[in-house]
Design a protein around this motif. Structure first.
Motif, PDB file in Angstrom:
ATOM      1  N   MET A  39       0.825  -1.204   0.000  1.00 33.92           N
ATOM      2  CA  MET A  39       0.000   0.000   0.000  1.00 33.92           C
ATOM      3  C   MET A  39       0.866   1.265   0.000  1.00 33.92           C
ATOM      4  O   MET A  39       0.547   2.249  -0.671  1.00 33.92           O
ATOM      5  CB  MET A  39      -0.911  -0.013   1.229  1.00 33.92           C
ATOM      6  CG  MET A  39      -1.768   1.223   1.418  1.00 33.92           C
ATOM      7  SD  MET A  39      -2.764   1.094   2.926  1.00 33.92           S
ATOM      8  CE  MET A  39      -1.502   1.188   4.203  1.00 33.92           C
ATOM      9  N   TYR A  60      -7.330   9.671  -0.029  1.00 36.33           N
ATOM     10  CA  TYR A  60      -6.761   8.500  -0.714  1.00 36.33           C
ATOM     11  C   TYR A  60      -6.212   7.493   0.298  1.00 36.33           C
ATOM     12  O   TYR A  60      -6.439   6.284   0.170  1.00 36.33           O
ATOM     13  CB  TYR A  60      -5.655   8.938  -1.666  1.00 36.33           C
ATOM     14  CG  TYR A  60      -4.882   7.781  -2.260  1.00 36.33           C
ATOM     15  CD1 TYR A  60      -5.446   6.976  -3.251  1.00 36.33           C
ATOM     16  CD2 TYR A  60      -3.596   7.474  -1.802  1.00 36.33           C
ATOM     17  CE1 TYR A  60      -4.750   5.899  -3.781  1.00 36.33           C
ATOM     18  CE2 TYR A  60      -2.894   6.408  -2.327  1.00 36.33           C
ATOM     19  CZ  TYR A  60      -3.475   5.615  -3.313  1.00 36.33           C
ATOM     20  OH  TYR A  60      -2.787   4.547  -3.826  1.00 36.33           O
ATOM     21  N   GLN A  61      -5.496   7.978   1.314  1.00 34.95           N
ATOM     22  CA  GLN A  61      -4.929   7.076   2.323  1.00 34.95           C
ATOM     23  C   GLN A  61      -6.031   6.361   3.101  1.00 34.95           C
ATOM     24  O   GLN A  61      -5.935   5.165   3.383  1.00 34.95           O
ATOM     25  CB  GLN A  61      -4.016   7.866   3.265  1.00 34.95           C
ATOM     26  CG  GLN A  61      -2.717   8.313   2.614  1.00 34.95           C
ATOM     27  CD  GLN A  61      -1.943   9.304   3.458  1.00 34.95           C
ATOM     28  OE1 GLN A  61      -2.508  10.022   4.283  1.00 34.95           O
ATOM     29  NE2 GLN A  61      -0.631   9.363   3.254  1.00 34.95           N
ATOM     30  N   HIS A 108      -8.957   5.682   1.974  1.00 32.73           N
ATOM     31  CA  HIS A 108      -9.538   4.704   1.050  1.00 32.73           C
ATOM     32  C   HIS A 108      -8.680   3.435   0.997  1.00 32.73           C
ATOM     33  O   HIS A 108      -9.203   2.314   0.981  1.00 32.73           O
ATOM     34  CB  HIS A 108      -9.660   5.326  -0.341  1.00 32.73           C
ATOM     35  CG  HIS A 108     -10.165   4.360  -1.375  1.00 32.73           C
ATOM     36  ND1 HIS A 108     -11.491   3.958  -1.436  1.00 32.73           N
ATOM     37  CD2 HIS A 108      -9.516   3.696  -2.385  1.00 32.73           C
ATOM     38  CE1 HIS A 108     -11.636   3.096  -2.431  1.00 32.73           C
ATOM     39  NE2 HIS A 108     -10.461   2.920  -3.022  1.00 32.73           N
ATOM     40  N   CYS A 109      -7.357   3.613   0.978  1.00 30.17           N
ATOM     41  CA  CYS A 109      -6.444   2.457   0.944  1.00 30.17           C
ATOM     42  C   CYS A 109      -6.625   1.573   2.176  1.00 30.17           C
ATOM     43  O   CYS A 109      -6.489   0.345   2.107  1.00 30.17           O
ATOM     44  CB  CYS A 109      -4.995   2.937   0.863  1.00 30.17           C
ATOM     45  SG  CYS A 109      -4.543   3.688  -0.710  1.00 30.17           S
TER      46      CYS A 109
END
Length: 516
Positions: free
Chosen positions: A188, A233-234, A236-237
Protein backbone atom coordinates in the motif's frame (compact mmCIF):
# COMPACT_ATOMS: atom_id res chain seq x y z
CA UNK A 1 18.14 -8.30 29.63
CA UNK A 2 21.06 -10.55 30.40
CA UNK A 3 21.02 -9.20 33.94
CA UNK A 4 17.98 -11.43 34.55
CA UNK A 5 20.24 -14.46 34.16
CA UNK A 6 22.38 -15.67 37.03
CA UNK A 7 26.09 -14.80 36.86
CA UNK A 8 27.14 -18.36 35.96
CA UNK A 9 24.77 -18.52 32.95
CA UNK A 10 25.92 -15.10 31.72
CA UNK A 11 29.56 -16.16 31.99
CA UNK A 12 28.90 -19.46 30.19
CA UNK A 13 27.20 -17.62 27.33
CA UNK A 14 30.22 -15.32 27.12
CA UNK A 15 32.54 -18.34 27.01
CA UNK A 16 30.42 -19.88 24.27
CA UNK A 17 30.66 -16.71 22.16
CA UNK A 18 34.41 -16.47 22.73
CA UNK A 19 34.93 -20.08 21.68
CA UNK A 20 32.71 -19.54 18.65
CA UNK A 21 34.79 -16.55 17.50
CA UNK A 22 38.12 -18.33 18.04
CA UNK A 23 39.55 -19.71 14.80
CA UNK A 24 41.04 -22.70 16.60
CA UNK A 25 42.10 -23.63 20.11
CA UNK A 26 42.04 -21.13 22.97
CA UNK A 27 43.64 -21.69 26.37
CA UNK A 28 41.65 -21.90 29.59
CA UNK A 29 43.94 -19.22 31.00
CA UNK A 30 42.92 -16.83 28.23
CA UNK A 31 39.24 -17.60 28.86
CA UNK A 32 39.79 -16.88 32.56
CA UNK A 33 41.34 -13.50 31.72
CA UNK A 34 38.58 -12.59 29.26
CA UNK A 35 35.88 -13.40 31.82
CA UNK A 36 37.73 -12.11 34.90
CA UNK A 37 37.29 -15.47 36.59
CA UNK A 38 39.56 -18.03 38.17
CA UNK A 39 40.93 -20.95 36.18
CA UNK A 40 38.97 -23.30 38.43
CA UNK A 41 35.71 -21.46 37.69
CA UNK A 42 36.36 -21.62 33.94
CA UNK A 43 37.10 -25.35 34.08
CA UNK A 44 33.88 -25.91 36.05
CA UNK A 45 31.98 -23.89 33.43
CA UNK A 46 33.49 -25.96 30.62
CA UNK A 47 32.46 -29.17 32.37
CA UNK A 48 28.94 -27.77 32.78
CA UNK A 49 28.78 -26.88 29.08
CA UNK A 50 29.92 -30.40 28.16
CA UNK A 51 27.31 -32.05 30.36
CA UNK A 52 24.25 -29.82 29.98
CA UNK A 53 24.54 -28.22 26.54
CA UNK A 54 25.86 -31.23 24.64
CA UNK A 55 22.72 -31.31 22.48
CA UNK A 56 23.82 -28.07 20.79
CA UNK A 57 27.61 -28.34 20.48
CA UNK A 58 30.71 -30.21 21.58
CA UNK A 59 33.47 -28.81 23.78
CA UNK A 60 36.88 -30.37 23.15
CA UNK A 61 39.67 -29.93 25.68
CA UNK A 62 43.36 -30.73 25.36
CA UNK A 63 46.17 -30.27 27.88
CA UNK A 64 48.46 -29.28 25.02
CA UNK A 65 46.18 -27.08 22.88
CA UNK A 66 43.49 -25.76 25.23
CA UNK A 67 39.76 -25.61 24.41
CA UNK A 68 37.76 -25.42 21.21
CA UNK A 69 34.14 -25.47 20.14
CA UNK A 70 32.78 -27.97 17.61
CA UNK A 71 29.31 -27.02 16.35
CA UNK A 72 27.18 -29.60 14.51
CA UNK A 73 25.80 -28.61 11.12
CA UNK A 74 22.29 -28.37 12.56
CA UNK A 75 23.20 -26.12 15.50
CA UNK A 76 24.12 -22.48 16.10
CA UNK A 77 24.93 -20.20 19.02
CA UNK A 78 21.53 -18.50 18.70
CA UNK A 79 19.80 -21.85 19.35
CA UNK A 80 21.52 -21.97 22.74
CA UNK A 81 20.22 -18.50 23.55
CA UNK A 82 16.71 -19.60 22.62
CA UNK A 83 17.04 -22.58 24.95
CA UNK A 84 18.17 -20.30 27.80
CA UNK A 85 15.31 -17.94 26.94
CA UNK A 86 12.71 -20.71 27.13
CA UNK A 87 14.01 -22.15 30.40
CA UNK A 88 14.03 -18.82 32.23
CA UNK A 89 11.28 -18.27 34.81
CA UNK A 90 11.61 -14.51 34.33
CA UNK A 91 10.88 -14.69 30.62
CA UNK A 92 8.09 -17.23 31.19
CA UNK A 93 6.42 -14.77 33.54
CA UNK A 94 6.72 -11.98 30.96
CA UNK A 95 5.03 -14.18 28.37
CA UNK A 96 2.29 -15.33 30.73
CA UNK A 97 1.30 -11.84 31.83
CA UNK A 98 1.07 -10.72 28.21
CA UNK A 99 -1.62 -13.26 27.43
CA UNK A 100 -3.40 -12.83 30.78
CA UNK A 101 -2.78 -9.31 32.15
CA UNK A 102 -5.62 -9.42 34.69
CA UNK A 103 -4.21 -11.92 37.19
CA UNK A 104 -2.32 -10.85 40.29
CA UNK A 105 1.31 -11.87 40.66
CA UNK A 106 0.67 -14.50 43.33
CA UNK A 107 -1.97 -16.12 41.11
CA UNK A 108 0.83 -17.47 38.89
CA UNK A 109 2.29 -19.54 41.73
CA UNK A 110 0.43 -22.75 40.93
CA UNK A 111 0.56 -22.71 37.11
CA UNK A 112 4.27 -21.81 37.00
CA UNK A 113 5.20 -24.19 39.87
CA UNK A 114 7.01 -21.38 41.67
CA UNK A 115 6.67 -20.27 45.26
CA UNK A 116 5.17 -16.88 46.02
CA UNK A 117 8.46 -15.62 47.43
CA UNK A 118 10.26 -16.67 44.23
CA UNK A 119 7.64 -14.91 42.13
CA UNK A 120 8.17 -11.68 44.04
CA UNK A 121 11.93 -12.04 43.70
CA UNK A 122 11.57 -12.53 39.92
CA UNK A 123 9.19 -9.57 39.67
CA UNK A 124 11.66 -7.34 41.51
CA UNK A 125 14.48 -8.44 39.21
CA UNK A 126 12.26 -7.74 36.20
CA UNK A 127 11.42 -4.30 37.57
CA UNK A 128 15.12 -3.38 37.69
CA UNK A 129 15.80 -4.75 34.22
CA UNK A 130 12.73 -3.19 32.60
CA UNK A 131 13.81 0.29 33.69
CA UNK A 132 16.17 0.29 30.69
CA UNK A 133 13.09 0.07 28.47
CA UNK A 134 11.23 2.73 30.46
CA UNK A 135 8.75 0.06 31.60
CA UNK A 136 7.40 -0.96 34.98
CA UNK A 137 5.80 -4.20 36.15
CA UNK A 138 2.66 -4.00 38.26
CA UNK A 139 1.89 -6.78 40.70
CA UNK A 140 -1.89 -6.30 41.10
CA UNK A 141 -2.86 -7.01 38.39
CA UNK A 142 0.49 -8.29 37.11
CA UNK A 143 1.24 -6.57 33.80
CA UNK A 144 3.76 -4.30 32.08
CA UNK A 145 2.86 -0.63 32.04
CA UNK A 146 4.15 2.68 30.80
CA UNK A 147 2.66 6.08 30.15
CA UNK A 148 3.36 5.17 26.50
CA UNK A 149 1.46 2.02 25.55
CA UNK A 150 3.54 1.95 22.36
CA UNK A 151 6.65 1.13 24.41
CA UNK A 152 4.90 -1.92 25.88
CA UNK A 153 3.84 -3.07 22.41
CA UNK A 154 7.27 -2.65 20.87
CA UNK A 155 8.92 -4.37 23.82
CA UNK A 156 6.66 -7.39 23.42
CA UNK A 157 7.18 -7.35 19.66
CA UNK A 158 10.93 -7.62 20.25
CA UNK A 159 10.38 -10.22 22.96
CA UNK A 160 8.20 -12.55 20.89
CA UNK A 161 10.22 -12.12 17.70
CA UNK A 162 13.44 -13.12 19.46
CA UNK A 163 11.77 -16.04 21.24
CA UNK A 164 9.78 -17.47 18.31
CA UNK A 165 11.48 -16.07 15.18
CA UNK A 166 10.23 -16.56 11.64
CA UNK A 167 8.84 -20.06 11.94
CA UNK A 168 7.09 -20.53 15.30
CA UNK A 169 3.99 -18.56 16.24
CA UNK A 170 2.61 -18.12 19.78
CA UNK A 171 -0.64 -16.26 19.05
CA UNK A 172 -4.25 -17.36 18.57
CA UNK A 173 -4.42 -15.21 15.43
CA UNK A 174 -3.79 -17.09 12.18
CA UNK A 175 -0.23 -16.56 11.01
CA UNK A 176 -1.06 -16.80 7.29
CA UNK A 177 -3.79 -14.16 7.55
CA UNK A 178 -1.63 -11.72 9.46
CA UNK A 179 1.22 -12.10 6.96
CA UNK A 180 -1.20 -11.26 4.13
CA UNK A 181 -2.16 -8.07 5.99
CA UNK A 182 1.51 -7.18 6.50
CA UNK A 183 2.19 -7.66 2.79
CA UNK A 184 -0.83 -5.50 1.93
CA UNK A 185 0.42 -2.69 4.19
CA UNK A 186 3.89 -2.70 2.63
CA UNK A 187 2.47 -2.76 -0.88
CA UNK A 188 0.00 0.00 0.00
CA UNK A 189 2.82 2.44 0.83
CA UNK A 190 5.29 1.15 -1.76
CA UNK A 191 7.98 0.01 0.70
CA UNK A 192 10.21 -2.90 -0.27
CA UNK A 193 10.52 -5.60 2.38
CA UNK A 194 12.17 -8.91 3.14
CA UNK A 195 11.07 -11.86 5.29
CA UNK A 196 12.49 -10.34 8.48
CA UNK A 197 10.63 -7.05 8.05
CA UNK A 198 7.48 -8.89 7.02
CA UNK A 199 7.47 -11.07 10.14
CA UNK A 200 8.42 -8.20 12.43
CA UNK A 201 5.44 -6.22 11.19
CA UNK A 202 3.29 -9.32 11.69
CA UNK A 203 4.40 -9.48 15.32
CA UNK A 204 3.56 -5.78 15.76
CA UNK A 205 0.08 -6.43 14.36
CA UNK A 206 -0.48 -9.47 16.58
CA UNK A 207 0.67 -7.70 19.74
CA UNK A 208 -1.43 -4.62 18.90
CA UNK A 209 -4.61 -6.61 18.23
CA UNK A 210 -4.27 -8.68 21.40
CA UNK A 211 -3.48 -5.68 23.62
CA UNK A 212 -6.46 -3.82 22.17
CA UNK A 213 -8.75 -6.81 22.77
CA UNK A 214 -7.62 -6.81 26.42
CA UNK A 215 -8.76 -3.20 26.80
CA UNK A 216 -5.17 -1.90 26.73
CA UNK A 217 -5.54 0.73 24.03
CA UNK A 218 -3.38 3.74 23.27
CA UNK A 219 -4.14 6.75 25.48
CA UNK A 220 -5.71 9.72 23.71
CA UNK A 221 -2.54 11.84 23.96
CA UNK A 222 -0.58 9.07 22.21
CA UNK A 223 -3.12 8.42 19.46
CA UNK A 224 -3.67 10.51 16.34
CA UNK A 225 -7.18 10.29 14.83
CA UNK A 226 -6.95 9.04 11.27
CA UNK A 227 -9.57 11.40 9.86
CA UNK A 228 -7.59 14.42 11.11
CA UNK A 229 -4.25 13.38 9.65
CA UNK A 230 -4.77 11.19 6.59
CA UNK A 231 -5.74 12.13 3.05
CA UNK A 232 -8.89 10.81 1.42
CA UNK A 233 -6.76 8.50 -0.71
CA UNK A 234 -4.93 7.08 2.32
CA UNK A 235 -8.21 6.47 4.14
CA UNK A 236 -9.54 4.70 1.05
CA UNK A 237 -6.44 2.46 0.94
CA UNK A 238 -7.05 1.45 4.55
CA UNK A 239 -10.55 0.13 3.82
CA UNK A 240 -9.12 -3.08 2.35
CA UNK A 241 -6.80 -3.43 5.35
CA UNK A 242 -9.79 -3.06 7.68
CA UNK A 243 -11.66 -5.86 5.90
CA UNK A 244 -8.67 -8.17 6.32
CA UNK A 245 -8.36 -7.17 10.00
CA UNK A 246 -12.02 -7.93 10.69
CA UNK A 247 -11.52 -11.49 9.47
CA UNK A 248 -8.23 -11.87 11.38
CA UNK A 249 -9.48 -10.80 14.82
CA UNK A 250 -12.68 -12.87 14.94
CA UNK A 251 -11.17 -15.11 17.70
CA UNK A 252 -10.62 -11.97 19.82
CA UNK A 253 -14.27 -10.80 19.57
CA UNK A 254 -13.38 -7.18 18.80
CA UNK A 255 -16.50 -5.21 17.88
CA UNK A 256 -15.05 -1.72 17.29
CA UNK A 257 -13.18 -2.29 14.02
CA UNK A 258 -12.76 1.45 13.38
CA UNK A 259 -11.05 1.75 16.74
CA UNK A 260 -8.87 -1.27 15.94
CA UNK A 261 -7.79 0.22 12.60
CA UNK A 262 -6.84 3.45 14.36
CA UNK A 263 -4.80 1.48 16.91
CA UNK A 264 -3.03 -0.48 14.16
CA UNK A 265 -2.06 2.56 12.08
CA UNK A 266 -0.83 4.39 15.18
CA UNK A 267 1.22 1.34 16.23
CA UNK A 268 2.99 0.67 12.92
CA UNK A 269 6.12 2.78 13.27
CA UNK A 270 6.58 3.71 9.59
CA UNK A 271 2.89 4.61 9.09
CA UNK A 272 2.87 6.64 12.28
CA UNK A 273 5.96 8.62 11.32
CA UNK A 274 5.23 9.12 7.61
CA UNK A 275 1.43 9.34 7.45
CA UNK A 276 0.48 10.77 10.84
CA UNK A 277 3.47 12.78 12.04
CA UNK A 278 4.58 13.47 8.45
CA UNK A 279 8.29 13.57 9.23
CA UNK A 280 10.70 14.38 6.41
CA UNK A 281 12.03 11.01 5.28
CA UNK A 282 13.32 12.41 1.99
CA UNK A 283 16.23 14.23 3.64
CA UNK A 284 17.17 11.04 5.53
CA UNK A 285 17.10 9.05 2.29
CA UNK A 286 19.36 11.66 0.67
CA UNK A 287 21.82 11.33 3.56
CA UNK A 288 21.83 7.56 3.26
CA UNK A 289 22.28 7.83 -0.50
CA UNK A 290 25.35 10.02 0.05
CA UNK A 291 26.65 7.49 2.55
CA UNK A 292 26.17 4.62 0.08
CA UNK A 293 27.79 6.58 -2.76
CA UNK A 294 30.70 7.41 -0.49
CA UNK A 295 31.32 3.76 0.43
CA UNK A 296 31.07 2.69 -3.21
CA UNK A 297 33.62 5.39 -4.15
CA UNK A 298 36.05 4.63 -1.33
CA UNK A 299 36.22 0.93 -2.17
CA UNK A 300 35.72 1.34 -5.92
CA UNK A 301 32.65 -0.92 -5.88
CA UNK A 302 29.67 -0.65 -8.20
CA UNK A 303 26.14 -1.02 -6.90
CA UNK A 304 22.92 -1.17 -8.89
CA UNK A 305 20.39 1.59 -8.22
CA UNK A 306 17.65 -0.85 -7.19
CA UNK A 307 20.02 -2.62 -4.81
CA UNK A 308 21.09 0.70 -3.28
CA UNK A 309 17.47 1.78 -2.84
CA UNK A 310 16.67 -1.53 -1.14
CA UNK A 311 19.47 -1.04 1.40
CA UNK A 312 18.45 2.58 2.01
CA UNK A 313 14.85 1.49 2.65
CA UNK A 314 15.96 -1.12 5.18
CA UNK A 315 18.11 1.38 7.09
CA UNK A 316 15.29 3.94 6.88
CA UNK A 317 12.96 1.36 8.45
CA UNK A 318 15.32 0.98 11.40
CA UNK A 319 15.63 4.76 11.68
CA UNK A 320 11.84 5.20 11.86
CA UNK A 321 11.55 2.36 14.37
CA UNK A 322 14.16 3.97 16.62
CA UNK A 323 12.29 7.30 16.51
CA UNK A 324 9.27 5.48 17.94
CA UNK A 325 11.15 3.18 20.31
CA UNK A 326 14.65 4.40 21.30
CA UNK A 327 15.67 1.21 23.08
CA UNK A 328 17.55 -2.00 22.33
CA UNK A 329 15.82 -4.14 19.70
CA UNK A 330 16.88 -7.41 21.32
CA UNK A 331 16.31 -9.13 24.65
CA UNK A 332 19.16 -11.63 25.08
CA UNK A 333 20.89 -12.20 21.76
CA UNK A 334 22.07 -9.18 19.79
CA UNK A 335 22.27 -10.76 16.35
CA UNK A 336 23.63 -7.62 14.72
CA UNK A 337 26.47 -7.12 17.19
CA UNK A 338 27.30 -10.83 17.11
CA UNK A 339 27.51 -10.84 13.30
CA UNK A 340 29.28 -7.47 13.15
CA UNK A 341 32.11 -8.86 15.29
CA UNK A 342 32.60 -11.68 12.78
CA UNK A 343 32.49 -9.20 9.88
CA UNK A 344 35.08 -7.00 11.59
CA UNK A 345 37.43 -9.96 12.03
CA UNK A 346 37.07 -11.01 8.38
CA UNK A 347 36.98 -7.54 6.78
CA UNK A 348 38.73 -5.20 9.26
CA UNK A 349 39.53 -2.42 6.77
CA UNK A 350 36.00 -2.34 5.37
CA UNK A 351 34.49 -2.29 8.87
CA UNK A 352 36.89 0.44 10.02
CA UNK A 353 35.96 2.70 7.09
CA UNK A 354 32.22 2.12 7.54
CA UNK A 355 32.48 3.02 11.21
CA UNK A 356 34.53 6.14 10.41
CA UNK A 357 31.91 7.31 7.91
CA UNK A 358 29.10 6.65 10.39
CA UNK A 359 30.96 8.74 12.97
CA UNK A 360 31.10 11.59 10.44
CA UNK A 361 27.41 11.14 9.67
CA UNK A 362 26.53 11.19 13.37
CA UNK A 363 28.62 14.29 14.03
CA UNK A 364 27.03 16.10 11.09
CA UNK A 365 23.39 15.15 11.76
CA UNK A 366 23.39 14.74 15.58
CA UNK A 367 21.65 11.39 15.15
CA UNK A 368 23.12 8.18 16.59
CA UNK A 369 24.17 6.58 13.31
CA UNK A 370 27.40 5.26 14.82
CA UNK A 371 26.51 4.92 18.49
CA UNK A 372 23.31 2.91 17.96
CA UNK A 373 23.26 1.77 14.33
CA UNK A 374 26.80 0.71 13.40
CA UNK A 375 26.31 -3.03 14.00
CA UNK A 376 23.00 -3.07 12.17
CA UNK A 377 24.36 -1.11 9.19
CA UNK A 378 27.53 -3.18 8.73
CA UNK A 379 25.34 -6.30 8.91
CA UNK A 380 22.86 -4.99 6.33
CA UNK A 381 25.59 -3.81 3.96
CA UNK A 382 27.30 -7.18 3.90
CA UNK A 383 24.07 -9.18 3.64
CA UNK A 384 22.14 -7.02 1.17
CA UNK A 385 24.84 -5.49 -1.05
CA UNK A 386 24.94 -7.87 -3.99
CA UNK A 387 28.17 -9.89 -4.20
CA UNK A 388 29.87 -7.67 -1.62
CA UNK A 389 31.61 -10.51 0.29
CA UNK A 390 33.04 -11.85 -2.98
CA UNK A 391 34.11 -8.37 -4.06
CA UNK A 392 35.85 -7.73 -0.73
CA UNK A 393 37.56 -11.12 -0.87
CA UNK A 394 38.85 -10.34 -4.36
CA UNK A 395 40.25 -7.03 -3.11
CA UNK A 396 42.32 -8.75 -0.44
CA UNK A 397 46.00 -9.42 -1.05
CA UNK A 398 46.75 -12.58 -3.05
CA UNK A 399 49.65 -14.85 -2.24
CA UNK A 400 52.05 -14.88 -5.21
CA UNK A 401 53.39 -18.44 -5.48
CA UNK A 402 55.95 -20.07 -7.76
CA UNK A 403 55.74 -23.87 -8.01
CA UNK A 404 59.02 -25.69 -8.64
CA UNK A 405 59.37 -29.42 -9.25
CA UNK A 406 62.31 -31.73 -9.79
CA UNK A 407 59.84 -33.99 -11.64
CA UNK A 408 59.64 -31.62 -14.60
CA UNK A 409 57.75 -28.54 -15.75
CA UNK A 410 54.56 -30.56 -16.34
CA UNK A 411 54.51 -31.50 -12.66
CA UNK A 412 55.19 -27.88 -11.65
CA UNK A 413 52.11 -26.92 -13.68
CA UNK A 414 50.11 -29.69 -11.99
CA UNK A 415 51.03 -28.29 -8.57
CA UNK A 416 50.05 -24.79 -9.72
CA UNK A 417 46.68 -26.04 -10.98
CA UNK A 418 46.00 -27.89 -7.71
CA UNK A 419 46.82 -24.82 -5.61
CA UNK A 420 44.67 -22.59 -7.81
CA UNK A 421 41.80 -25.06 -7.55
CA UNK A 422 42.01 -25.17 -3.75
CA UNK A 423 42.49 -21.46 -3.10
CA UNK A 424 40.95 -19.73 -6.14
CA UNK A 425 40.90 -15.96 -5.48
CA UNK A 426 43.43 -16.14 -2.62
CA UNK A 427 46.43 -16.93 -4.80
CA UNK A 428 48.27 -16.06 -7.97
CA UNK A 429 50.28 -19.15 -8.94
CA UNK A 430 52.89 -19.63 -11.65
CA UNK A 431 54.74 -22.85 -12.52
CA UNK A 432 58.51 -22.69 -13.05
CA UNK A 433 58.79 -23.80 -16.69
CA UNK A 434 62.56 -24.04 -17.04
CA UNK A 435 64.93 -26.80 -16.02
CA UNK A 436 65.66 -26.98 -12.29
CA UNK A 437 69.17 -28.34 -12.88
CA UNK A 438 70.66 -24.85 -12.80
CA UNK A 439 68.11 -23.33 -10.43
CA UNK A 440 70.90 -22.42 -8.01
CA UNK A 441 72.21 -19.99 -10.63
CA UNK A 442 68.90 -18.11 -10.79
CA UNK A 443 69.16 -14.35 -10.19
CA UNK A 444 67.72 -13.58 -6.75
CA UNK A 445 66.07 -10.42 -8.09
CA UNK A 446 63.85 -12.66 -10.19
CA UNK A 447 62.57 -14.29 -7.00
CA UNK A 448 61.59 -11.09 -5.17
CA UNK A 449 57.99 -10.82 -6.50
CA UNK A 450 57.03 -14.18 -4.99
CA UNK A 451 55.65 -14.62 -1.49
CA UNK A 452 56.25 -18.38 -1.43
CA UNK A 453 57.92 -21.18 -3.34
CA UNK A 454 56.05 -24.49 -3.29
CA UNK A 455 58.62 -27.06 -4.30
CA UNK A 456 59.34 -30.78 -4.26
CA UNK A 457 63.05 -30.13 -3.68
CA UNK A 458 64.85 -27.90 -1.21
CA UNK A 459 67.14 -25.38 -2.91
CA UNK A 460 69.78 -23.49 -0.94
CA UNK A 461 69.39 -20.27 -2.93
CA UNK A 462 65.66 -19.95 -2.13
CA UNK A 463 64.76 -17.86 0.96
CA UNK A 464 64.12 -20.42 3.69
CA UNK A 465 61.20 -18.50 5.22
CA UNK A 466 59.40 -18.58 1.85
CA UNK A 467 59.92 -22.24 0.97
CA UNK A 468 57.17 -24.85 1.37
CA UNK A 469 58.40 -28.35 0.56
CA UNK A 470 55.66 -30.78 -0.49
CA UNK A 471 55.24 -34.33 -1.73
CA UNK A 472 54.69 -35.02 -5.42
CA UNK A 473 50.98 -35.15 -4.61
CA UNK A 474 50.63 -32.87 -1.57
CA UNK A 475 49.57 -34.62 1.64
CA UNK A 476 47.05 -33.25 4.13
CA UNK A 477 49.96 -31.89 6.14
CA UNK A 478 51.32 -30.19 3.02
CA UNK A 479 47.96 -28.56 2.33
CA UNK A 480 47.84 -27.37 5.92
CA UNK A 481 51.24 -25.67 5.48
CA UNK A 482 50.13 -24.06 2.20
CA UNK A 483 46.83 -22.92 3.71
CA UNK A 484 48.53 -21.24 6.68
CA UNK A 485 50.98 -19.48 4.37
CA UNK A 486 48.27 -18.30 1.96
CA UNK A 487 46.07 -17.00 4.79
CA UNK A 488 48.95 -14.98 6.23
CA UNK A 489 49.07 -12.99 3.00
CA UNK A 490 45.32 -13.00 2.38
CA UNK A 491 44.56 -11.59 5.83
CA UNK A 492 46.95 -8.68 5.44
CA UNK A 493 45.13 -5.34 5.08
CA UNK A 494 45.03 -3.98 1.53
CA UNK A 495 47.10 -0.99 0.52
CA UNK A 496 45.44 1.81 2.48
CA UNK A 497 47.29 4.72 0.88
CA UNK A 498 44.61 5.31 -1.76
CA UNK A 499 41.86 4.83 0.83
CA UNK A 500 43.45 7.41 3.12
CA UNK A 501 43.75 9.87 0.24
CA UNK A 502 40.07 9.46 -0.58
CA UNK A 503 39.10 9.81 3.08
CA UNK A 504 41.09 13.03 3.36
CA UNK A 505 39.30 14.57 0.37
CA UNK A 506 36.28 15.52 2.47
CA UNK A 507 35.79 16.23 6.15
CA UNK A 508 32.88 15.91 8.53
CA UNK A 509 30.94 18.50 6.52
CA UNK A 510 30.44 16.05 3.64
CA UNK A 511 27.05 14.98 5.03
CA UNK A 512 25.93 18.44 6.08
CA UNK A 513 24.52 19.44 2.68
CA UNK A 514 21.94 16.91 1.50
CA UNK A 515 21.15 18.91 -1.63
CA UNK A 516 24.36 17.91 -3.39
Amino acid sequence: MRELLDSATKRRLNILEQLNRAANWISSTELAQLNQASLRTINNDLNYLKQHWAAYFKIETSKKNGVRLVTPQSSHVQIVYNAVFQRSDSFSLLENIFFDPNRNLEDWEESMFISESSLYRIANQLADSLERYDLTIQKRPCQLTNHKELYVRYFYTTFFYELYGLHDWPFILEKEKIIIISQAIYEMIGFSYDDVQLMYLSYILAVTCIRYSQGLSLPSEEKMPLSDHLTTYQLHCLKDIQLLLSDLVSPLHISDLDGLLEEVVNSIYFLRKTWLEKIDTLSVQKLLQKFMNRIAYLFDIDIEITNKEQIIHIILHQYLYYLNYPFANFILFDQYQFTAQAIEEKYPTFTHIIFKELEKLEKSTHFLWFSEFRHFIIYILLIKWQNLPTILENKKAKAHILTISNLGSEHAKLLADMINYNFEHKTKVEPYQKSVIFLDQLNLLQLEPYDYFVTTCLQSNLPEDKVIVVDAIPSNQDWKKIRCAVNKIHHLPPDTNLLNQKLAEVGDSYYADTDE
